[in-house]
Design an enzyme around this catalytic site. Structure first.
Site, short mmCIF file in Angstrom:
data_model
loop_
_atom_site.label_atom_id
_atom_site.label_comp_id
_atom_site.label_asym_id
_atom_site.label_seq_id
_atom_site.Cartn_x
_atom_site.Cartn_y
_atom_site.Cartn_z
CE1 TYR A 156 -3.97 2.06 0.41
CE2 TYR A 156 -2.81 3.07 1.95
CZ TYR A 156 -3.82 3.16 1.21
OH TYR A 156 -4.99 3.99 1.35
CE LYS A 160 -3.72 4.95 -1.80
NZ LYS A 160 -4.87 5.35 -2.79
N1 LIG Z 1 -10.44 4.72 4.29
C1 LIG Z 1 -9.32 5.53 4.83
O1 LIG Z 1 -8.95 5.79 5.97
C2 LIG Z 1 -8.41 6.03 3.78
C3 LIG Z 1 -7.15 6.84 4.06
C4 LIG Z 1 -6.50 7.20 3.22
C5 LIG Z 1 -6.60 7.04 1.90
N2 LIG Z 1 -7.68 6.32 1.32
C6 LIG Z 1 -7.78 6.07 0.00
O2 LIG Z 1 -9.17 6.54 -0.30
C7 LIG Z 1 -9.67 5.80 -1.36
C8 LIG Z 1 -11.21 5.27 -1.19
O3 LIG Z 1 -10.99 4.37 -0.20
P1 LIG Z 1 -12.19 3.68 0.95
O4 LIG Z 1 -11.68 4.01 2.25
O5 LIG Z 1 -13.37 4.13 0.40
O6 LIG Z 1 -11.81 1.86 0.60
P2 LIG Z 1 -13.21 1.02 0.16
O7 LIG Z 1 -14.35 1.34 1.00
O8 LIG Z 1 -12.24 -0.33 0.47
O9 LIG Z 1 -13.61 1.07 -1.07
C9 LIG Z 1 -12.46 0.97 -2.15
C10 LIG Z 1 -13.29 0.95 -3.56
O10 LIG Z 1 -12.14 1.06 -4.56
C11 LIG Z 1 -13.02 0.23 -5.70
N3 LIG Z 1 -12.06 -0.64 -6.23
C12 LIG Z 1 -11.04 -1.60 -5.98
N4 LIG Z 1 -10.20 -2.12 -6.82
C13 LIG Z 1 -10.86 -1.77 -8.04
C14 LIG Z 1 -10.60 -1.67 -9.31
N5 LIG Z 1 -9.60 -2.51 -9.84
N6 LIG Z 1 -11.16 -0.95 -10.29
C15 LIG Z 1 -12.04 -0.01 -9.77
N7 LIG Z 1 -12.35 -0.07 -8.77
C16 LIG Z 1 -11.87 -0.67 -7.55
C17 LIG Z 1 -13.77 -0.66 -4.81
O11 LIG Z 1 -14.83 -1.38 -5.80
P3 LIG Z 1 -15.58 -2.94 -5.49
O12 LIG Z 1 -16.72 -2.75 -4.68
O13 LIG Z 1 -15.69 -3.39 -6.71
O14 LIG Z 1 -14.48 -3.60 -4.42
C18 LIG Z 1 -14.59 0.02 -4.04
O15 LIG Z 1 -15.41 0.96 -4.62
C19 LIG Z 1 -8.54 4.61 -1.45
O16 LIG Z 1 -7.71 5.10 -2.79
C20 LIG Z 1 -7.92 4.68 -0.41
O17 LIG Z 1 -6.41 4.15 -0.56
C21 LIG Z 1 -8.47 5.64 2.20
#
Ligand SMILES: NC(=O)c1ccc[n+]([C@@H]2O[C@H](COP(=O)([O-])OP(=O)(O)OC[C@H]3O[C@@H](n4cnc5c(N)ncnc54)[C@H](OP(=O)(O)O)[C@@H]3O)[C@@H](O)[C@H]2O)c1
Length: 235
Positions: A156, A160
Site C-alpha cells: 500500500y 501510494k
Molecule cells: N479509508 C481510509 O481511511 C483511507 C485513508 C487514506 C486514503 N484512502 C484512500 O481513499 C480511497 C477510497 O478508499 P475507501 O476507504 O473508500 O476504500 P473502500 O471502502 O475499500 O472502497 C474501495 C473502492 O475501490 C474500488 N476498487 C477496488 N479495486 C478496483 C478496481 N480494480 N477498479 C475499480 N474500482 C476498484 C472498490 O470497488 P469494489 O466494490 O468493486 O471492490 C471500492 O469501490 C482509496 O484510494 C484509499 O486508498 C482511504
C-alpha cells in the site's frame, strides 16, 4: 453550468460518497465501478436518474478503462473533474516482512498507482474539452516518504508513493493544457478500508473535499500533494 465528474471506485466507501455529494449539488456523475450495479449506485440511480451514469470500470484492466471512456463519450462531450479514488490493500499488508507475501504487491501497485494513469490516459480527450479541468488522485499520508514511520504495508505505502510521483508527472505534463492534477490525503475514514475505529465520516469528508477541489479549480491553492484541509503535505 453544472460540472461533469468521473469517479473511480464509486461502488462504496468514499467513492460512493463523492457520487452522492456531487449529485446533491446537481452535477452529472460518471460513476466508475467494477460492479456498476452495486446497491449504493442503484439507490442513487433511482433518485437522480439521468444525472448518474454508472460505468463498468476496472482500473486494473486497460480494455475496461477504454470501454468506459467510450461509453462516457456517448453521454457527454467533456469532463470537468476526474477523481481517481479506487484503491486496495493486499490481504497480507499488515503482516511483518517475514510473513508478508510480496507477490501481493503487484496487483496493489496496478490498481493504486497505474490505475489512475490509465484512467487519465483514456479520458484525456474528454477532459481536454472541458474548461480548467481537474484530476484528483486520492492518495494517502502512507505514501509520504518524508513522514514515513511504518514498518510494514509495503504494498500500500509503496503504491501510494508511486501514485504521488505519477501525480507530479501528470501535473507537469497537463498544466499547459489548463488541466490541474493533485494528490490528496483524505484522512482516516470509516469505510471498509479504514475500519469502524476511524475518526472521519466519509460523506462529511467528501463534502469538505468537493469544496476544496473547487478552490483548487479556481486557482486558489497551489499545492500538488495536500491534506483534506488543503495544506501542503510532505512528499
Ligand atoms: N479509508 C481510509 O481511511 C483511507 C485513508 C487514506 C486514503 N484512502 C484512500 O481513499 C480511497 C477510497 O478508499 P475507501 O476507504 O473508500 O476504500 P473502500 O471502502 O475499500 O472502497 C474501495 C473502492 O475501490 C474500488 N476498487 C477496488 N479495486 C478496483 C478496481 N480494480 N477498479 C475499480 N474500482 C476498484 C472498490 O470497488 P469494489 O466494490 O468493486 O471492490 C471500492 O469501490 C482509496 O484510494 C484509499 O486508498 C482511504
Amino acid at each position: 453550468m453544472n460540472k461533469r465528474v468521473l469517479i473511480s471506485g464509486a461502488s462504496r466507501g468514499l467513492g460512493l460518497c463523492f457520487a452522492k455529494k456531487y449529485l446533491e449539488d446537481g452535477c452529472m456523475v460518471f460513476a466508475g465501478a467494477r460492479n456498476e450495479g452495486a446497491a449504493g449506485l442503484k439507490e442513487l440511480k433511482e433518485k437522480y436518474g439521468n444525472l448518474l451514469v454508472p460505468l463498468q470500470l476496472d482500473v486494473a484492466d486497460t480494455k475496461s478503462v477504454e470501454s468506459a471512456a467510450e461509453a462516457a463519450s456517448a453521454y457527454t462531450a467533456h469532463l470537468d473533474v476526474i477523481i481517481n479514488n479506487a484503491g486496495i490493500h493486499s490481504e497480507t499488508s499488515f503482516l511483518e516482512l517475514e510473513d508478508a507475501d510480496l507477490d501481493d504487491c503487484l496487483p496493489v501497485y496496478d490498481v493504486n498507482a497505474v490505475g489512475p494513469i490509465r484512467v487519465v490516459k483514456a479520458f484525456l480527450p474528454l477532459l481536454k474539452k472541458g474548461e480548467s479541468g481537474l484530476v484528483v488522485n486520492i492518495s494517502s499520508e502512507s505514501g509520504s516518504i518524508g513522514t514515513a514511520e511504518r514498518i510494514k504495508e509495503f504494498d500500500y505505502c509503496m503504491s501510494k508513493a508511486a501514485l504521488n510521483m505519477g501525480t507530479k508527472l501528470l501535473h507537469n505534463y497537463l498544466k499547459d493544457m489548463n488541466i490541474n492534477v493533485i494528490a490528496v490525503h483524505p484522512g482516516w475514514m470509516r469505510t471498509d478500508m479504514g475500519g469502524q475505529n476511524a475518526t472521519q465520516d466519509p460523506f462529511e469528508t467528501a463534502g469538505r473535499l468537493t469544496e476544496l477541489f473547487e478552490e483548487v479549480r479556481e486557482g486558489g491553492n497551489k499545492a500538488v500533494f495536500m491534506d483534506n484541509t488543503g495544506e501542503e503535505y510532505p512528499w
